[in-house]
Design a protein around this motif. Structure first.
Motif, short mmCIF file in Angstrom:
data_model
loop_
_atom_site.label_atom_id
_atom_site.label_comp_id
_atom_site.label_asym_id
_atom_site.label_seq_id
_atom_site.Cartn_x
_atom_site.Cartn_y
_atom_site.Cartn_z
N ASP A 1 -1.28 -34.23 11.80
CA ASP A 1 -2.55 -33.53 11.59
C ASP A 1 -2.35 -32.02 11.45
O ASP A 1 -3.18 -31.34 10.84
CB ASP A 1 -3.52 -33.80 12.75
N ASP A 2 -1.25 -31.51 11.99
CA ASP A 2 -0.97 -30.07 11.88
C ASP A 2 -0.54 -29.66 10.47
O ASP A 2 -0.37 -28.47 10.20
CB ASP A 2 0.11 -29.67 12.89
N LEU A 3 -0.37 -30.65 9.59
CA LEU A 3 -0.06 -30.34 8.19
C LEU A 3 -1.33 -30.13 7.37
O LEU A 3 -1.25 -29.74 6.21
CB LEU A 3 0.75 -31.49 7.56
N THR A 4 -2.49 -30.37 7.96
CA THR A 4 -3.74 -30.33 7.19
C THR A 4 -4.63 -29.16 7.61
O THR A 4 -5.85 -29.25 7.53
CB THR A 4 -4.51 -31.66 7.36
N ARG A 5 -4.02 -28.07 8.01
CA ARG A 5 -4.81 -26.92 8.47
C ARG A 5 -5.25 -26.04 7.29
O ARG A 5 -4.61 -26.02 6.24
CB ARG A 5 -3.98 -26.08 9.44
N ARG B 1 -11.50 -34.81 -3.34
CA ARG B 1 -10.32 -33.94 -3.22
C ARG B 1 -9.34 -34.59 -2.23
O ARG B 1 -9.75 -35.32 -1.33
CB ARG B 1 -10.71 -32.56 -2.72
N PRO B 2 -8.05 -34.32 -2.38
CA PRO B 2 -7.07 -34.91 -1.46
C PRO B 2 -7.05 -34.21 -0.10
O PRO B 2 -7.48 -33.06 0.02
CB PRO B 2 -5.74 -34.71 -2.20
N GLU B 3 -6.56 -34.91 0.90
CA GLU B 3 -6.40 -34.34 2.24
C GLU B 3 -5.12 -33.53 2.36
O GLU B 3 -5.04 -32.56 3.10
CB GLU B 3 -6.38 -35.47 3.28
N MET C 1 -3.64 -25.28 -5.37
CA MET C 1 -4.18 -26.23 -4.40
C MET C 1 -4.62 -25.52 -3.13
O MET C 1 -5.68 -25.80 -2.58
CB MET C 1 -3.12 -27.30 -4.09
N SER C 2 -3.79 -24.59 -2.67
CA SER C 2 -4.13 -23.82 -1.48
C SER C 2 -5.44 -23.06 -1.68
O SER C 2 -6.30 -23.03 -0.80
CB SER C 2 -3.00 -22.85 -1.13
N GLU C 3 -5.60 -22.44 -2.85
CA GLU C 3 -6.83 -21.70 -3.14
C GLU C 3 -8.06 -22.59 -3.10
O GLU C 3 -9.16 -22.14 -2.77
CB GLU C 3 -6.73 -21.02 -4.51
N LYS C 4 -7.87 -23.87 -3.44
CA LYS C 4 -8.98 -24.82 -3.41
C LYS C 4 -9.16 -25.45 -2.03
O LYS C 4 -9.96 -26.38 -1.87
CB LYS C 4 -8.74 -25.92 -4.45
N GLY C 5 -8.42 -24.96 -1.03
CA GLY C 5 -8.58 -25.47 0.33
C GLY C 5 -7.79 -26.74 0.62
O GLY C 5 -8.07 -27.43 1.60
N ILE C 6 -6.81 -27.05 -0.23
CA ILE C 6 -6.00 -28.27 -0.05
C ILE C 6 -4.68 -27.90 0.62
O ILE C 6 -3.90 -27.13 0.06
CB ILE C 6 -5.73 -28.95 -1.40
N PRO C 7 -4.39 -28.43 1.82
CA PRO C 7 -3.10 -28.16 2.47
C PRO C 7 -1.95 -28.79 1.68
O PRO C 7 -2.12 -29.84 1.04
CB PRO C 7 -3.24 -28.82 3.84
#
Length: 505
Positions: A231-235, A282-284, A71-77
């Motif tokens: 919002d700091d969880l979505t960096r 994609r999810p946030e 998920m991280s590799e796909k840009g998903i926090p």
């Protein structure tokens, strides 16, 4: 067409994706891994929630790690609940191993050792970015449900919040709330009775005991400022990879009340803050809740209802929730019914109760001509699982016994030195780890109580002086004599004296 070719077609057709996806592993026919029969998960259905279940030592945590990495590799926090303390290794690349290479050859995908951007969080005394929330942010309804209060007690909590709002008394931490309970029981009792009605001392005492229970589990560290902004969880990092926030919870396994309190507040805050987005590509944010039974086992019925409602609604905000636990029965049925992805590792049949649990677990999965689900559940090896997900149309995929890929990062904890290095590079610690204790309800009520007590003391002193004055006046009047009587009395006294003197002479 051979059985193997049929199975290859069964997997590829069931798990094909036109859009972006994550590869979890390869399908297995019996004990054999069918190379390139890839089990893929579409990114667009990741917000439909999921379950990772299985007995101790079957590989649940590593599956969680694999999902978080991809998920991280796909840009998903991602946010991970690290209850056992073995997920911090995401910050370092895997050292590799011959067995890992062998596994990936069977699956048909290359293995690349990689480290990932992580942020270490904490709600206890452990090192990390401090997560806090104020009592006001919980609100009367959520706080009452967490405290498992009666209807009457919930009404009192609502009065407390209303009084504080009306008088601009910020409710930030537990000492503010406890001070308010003290105030409405003693000095402020008459004031509140006039505006809001009589408040039972027995009820406030019961509420205080529930607050102390939360406080003893570490709630005094969690409630307060500075409030964490979700919002700091979505960096994402400079390379476009989603930041993996690892919440260290190794010291709260025996504090389920604090854990469920934090989880419910976090989910409520995310739901309130994040915009509606429906089914996007994609999810946030994806949240993994390891040892999920800690959230549910001591939750009241009202609290469970709140959790179930949030699970049902939060999907539309682009948030996916993934519960990790030993048995699917650890998750309430109404929540389980909302989970689109299921990854079931092996279950052990040591007792009659275990066999019954396996039978029930097997009924959670689609039927398949390739598997006797009940039997396969006891035969899965480490790093193998039965998998079903939702395809791009939202339809459950065929059941697949899957050889899972290995984590690309270290499958072990960071050293103390490595943890300190992560913390020193944190962009959030300067923002949240400075303790703030501004003037709030506690200080304001203390000042108000002192003023009330001072006024009462002054009033008591005035009343005492008035009583003394009245007593003095009464005494003075009782000793004042009629003038004629006074003259006669004086004359008699003189005669008596002189008579005595005369007689003596």
């Amino acid at each position: 067409m051979s059985k193997k070719e049929e199975f290859f077609s069964y997997i590829n057709e069931g798990y094909q994706c036109k859009g972006d996806f994550i590869t979890l592993g390869a399908g297995m026919l019996g004990e054999e891994t069918v190379t390139n029969a890839l089990v893929n998960i579409p990114l667009k259905t990741l917000n439909r929630h999921g379950l990772i279940a299985g007995a101790t030592g079957t590989g649940k945590t590593k599956t969680l790690q694999v999902l978080a990495e991809n998920m991280s590799e796909k840009g998903i926090p991602v946010l991970l609940m690290d209850v056992k303390g073995d997920l911090s290794g995401l910050a370092q690349p895997s050292p590799g191993h011959a067995k890992i290479n062998e596994r990936h050859e069977k699956i048909g995908i290359p293995f690349n050792a990689t480290k990932f951007p992580i942020e270490i969080l904490s709600i206890s005394e452990q090192d990390g970015v401090r997560l806090r929330a104020t009592v006001s942010e919980f609100g009367p309804v959520l706080l009452s449900r967490i405290l498992d209060l009666t209807e009457t007690q919930t009404g009192i909590v609502a009065i407390i919040f209303k009084y504080c709002d009306d008088n601009q008394f910020p409710l930030l931490d537990l000492k503010d709330f406890k001070k308010m309970l003290q105030f409405i029981t003693a000095e402020g009792k008459e004031e509140l009775a006039t505006e809001y009605g009589r408040i039972s001392t027995a009820s406030t005492g019961a509420i205080l005991r529930k607050v102390i229970e939360i406080e003893q589990q570490g709630g005094d560290l969690f409630f307060g400022e500075k409030s964490f902004e979700v919002d700091d969880l979505t960096r994402v990092d400079e390379n476009g990879r989603g930041v993996i926030s690892v919440l260290r919870l190794t010291d709260i396994q025996d504090k389920p009340k604090l854990f469920s309190t934090f989880m419910l507040q976090l989910l409520a805050e995310v739901y309130e803050t994040f915009p509606e987005q429906g089914d996007s590509g994609r999810p946030e944010l994806i949240i993994f809740i390891d040892e999920a039974h800690l959230v549910f086992e001591e939750a009241s019925k009202a609290l469970l209802n709140q959790i179930e409602s949030i699970v049902k609604l939060i999907r539309s905000k682009g948030i996916g929730l993934y519960f990790v636990t030993q048995n699917p029965d650890d998750v309430p049925q109404d929540v389980l019914a909302q989970l689109g992805m299921k990854v079931q590792h092996a279950l052990r049949a040591f007792t009659a109760k275990d066999r019954k649990a396996i039978k029930l677990a097997s009924e959670n999965y689609p039927d398949s001509e390739y598997y006797d689900t009940k039997e396969v559940l006891t035969q899965l090896g480490i790093g193998e699982a039965l998998v079903t997900v939702l395809n791009e149309k939202g339809i459950p995929t065929p059941l697949a016994r899957t050889m899972l890929r290995a984590p690309m990062s270290r499958m072990d904890v960071l050293t103390d030195k490595e943890i300190q290095e992560v913390l020193s590079n944190s962009k959030l610690i300067p923002k949240y780890n400075k303790e703030v204790d501004r003037e709030s309800a506690y200080e304001m009520l203390t000042e108000k109580i002192e003023k009330i007590n001072k006024e009462k003391t002054e009033e008591d002193e005035r009343e005492e002086r008035e009583k003394m004055r009245r007593r003095t006046t009464t005494r003075s009047r009782s000793t004042r004599q009629n003038p004629i009587v006074k003259v006669l009395t004086s004359a008699t006294f003189i005669r008596s004296v002189f008579g005595i003197l005369k007689k003596v002479m």
